[in-house]
Scaffold this active site. Structure first.
Site, PDB file in Angstrom:
ATOM      1  N   ALA A  64       0.834  -1.207   0.000  1.00 45.99           N
ATOM      2  CA  ALA A  64       0.000   0.000   0.000  1.00 45.99           C
ATOM      3  C   ALA A  64       0.868   1.256   0.000  1.00 45.99           C
ATOM      4  O   ALA A  64       1.984   1.256   0.525  1.00 45.99           O
ATOM      5  CB  ALA A  64      -0.920   0.008   1.218  1.00 45.99           C
ATOM      6  N   GLY A 109       1.595  -5.465   1.515  1.00 47.02           N
ATOM      7  CA  GLY A 109       0.543  -5.964   0.638  1.00 47.02           C
ATOM      8  C   GLY A 109       1.065  -6.608  -0.632  1.00 47.02           C
ATOM      9  O   GLY A 109       0.358  -7.394  -1.266  1.00 47.02           O
ATOM     10  N   GLU A 112       1.656 -10.111   0.600  1.00 41.08           N
ATOM     11  CA  GLU A 112       0.350 -10.721   0.824  1.00 41.08           C
ATOM     12  C   GLU A 112      -0.276 -11.151  -0.501  1.00 41.08           C
ATOM     13  O   GLU A 112      -0.934 -12.191  -0.580  1.00 41.08           O
ATOM     14  CB  GLU A 112      -0.567  -9.745   1.562  1.00 41.08           C
ATOM     15  N   GLU A 132       4.634  -3.866   8.419  1.00 43.64           N
ATOM     16  CA  GLU A 132       3.565  -2.959   8.849  1.00 43.64           C
ATOM     17  C   GLU A 132       3.685  -2.499  10.301  1.00 43.64           C
ATOM     18  O   GLU A 132       3.398  -1.340  10.617  1.00 43.64           O
ATOM     19  CB  GLU A 132       2.199  -3.633   8.637  1.00 43.64           C
TER      20      GLU A 132
END
Length: 259
Positions: A64, A109, A112, A132
């Site tokens: 992100a 992300g 992920e 994160e």
């Protein structure tokens, strides 16, 4: 569709490229496009496999864009968390075989996304992390769930709680990726695996994937074996089952219909 997601079809393989340079970060627009793209691919009976990679040579995806969370807006955070969750759940639920060609940094992300695929191929210069917690956030798109399943609780805690970044060779050692290839050869290897997957019955592959993924749900062995038998019998209502057996008996290559 969004320009942030590029889709190319090569025979029975779809190649999806995350296209938001320089770091291929995810946005609300690109996450929605990913969700829509997977839904369309699931309806395309000519697509048996999916390869996901990043544009360029340095980043698979940096995750992100942190600017989205800089103002602490809770409504915005909820919107992005839901978008991430929906997109990567759709990717995990792709009915065919999905392969991540990790061609560089896969952070947050980005990692992920790779973990939402069935198989991960990393180029030798790739690095992976879930950083994160270091910026006051946490992985919210499957990271805390998929990483322990792949690498075990200890390494998951090292990466998530301690912020440890792993290079490709270490990722291979701990089971985060299935193979490491020289720089520039990730897509080629992923396509090679995709071609192997396309030789399998797509009707069988979809059911096998369901069974393998169901092992994560903590089902008893009895439940798993029962599901195997049920889905085995279910295949006898498909054209692919008849085609596969008869092609073998006729000593010819099967022509799969994905139905």
């Amino acid at each position: 569709m969004s320009d942030l997601i590029q889709l190319e079809k090569r025979g029975h393989i779809a190649v999806l490229t995350i296209n938001n340079p320089p770091a291929n970060t995810w946005t609300g627009e690109s996450l929605a496009a990913l969700t829509a793209t997977i839904r369309e691919l699931n309806e395309d009976r000519d697509i048996f496999a999916l390869v996901v990679t990043g544009q360029g040579e340095k980043f698979f995806s940096a995750g992100a864009d942190l600017k989205s969370f800089a103002d602490g807006d809770i409504a915005r955070a909820n919107e992005m968390a839901q978008a991430f969750g929906e997109a990567f759940a759709a990717l995990s639920g792709f009915r065919g075989v999905s392969i991540a060609a990790v061609n560089g940094y896969a952070m947050g992300g980005g990692l992920e996304c790779a973990m939402a695929c069935d198989i991960r191929i990393a180029e030798e210069h790739a690095q992976m992390a879930l950083p994160e917690a270091g910026v006051g956030l946490l992985p919210c798109a499957g990271g805390t769930q998929n990483l322990p399943w792949l690498v075990g609780e200890g390494w998951a805690k090292r990466m998530i709680l301690c912020g440890e970044r792993v290079k490709a060779d270490k990722a291979l050692q701990i089971g985060l990726v299935e193979e490491v290839v020289p720089t520039g050869q990730g897509l080629e290897k992923a396509l090679e695996l995709g071609e192997m997957a396309c030789k399998q019955s797509p009707s069988s592959t979809a059911r096998c994937k369901t069974l393998v993924m169901s092992a994560r749900d903590g089902r008893s062995h009895d439940d798993g074996w029962r599901m195997e038998r049920e889905l085995f019998i279910e295949l006898f209502s498909t054209e692919d089952q008849k085609e596969g057996v008869n092609a073998f008996l006729d000593k010819r290559k099967p022509e799969w219909k994905n139905r």
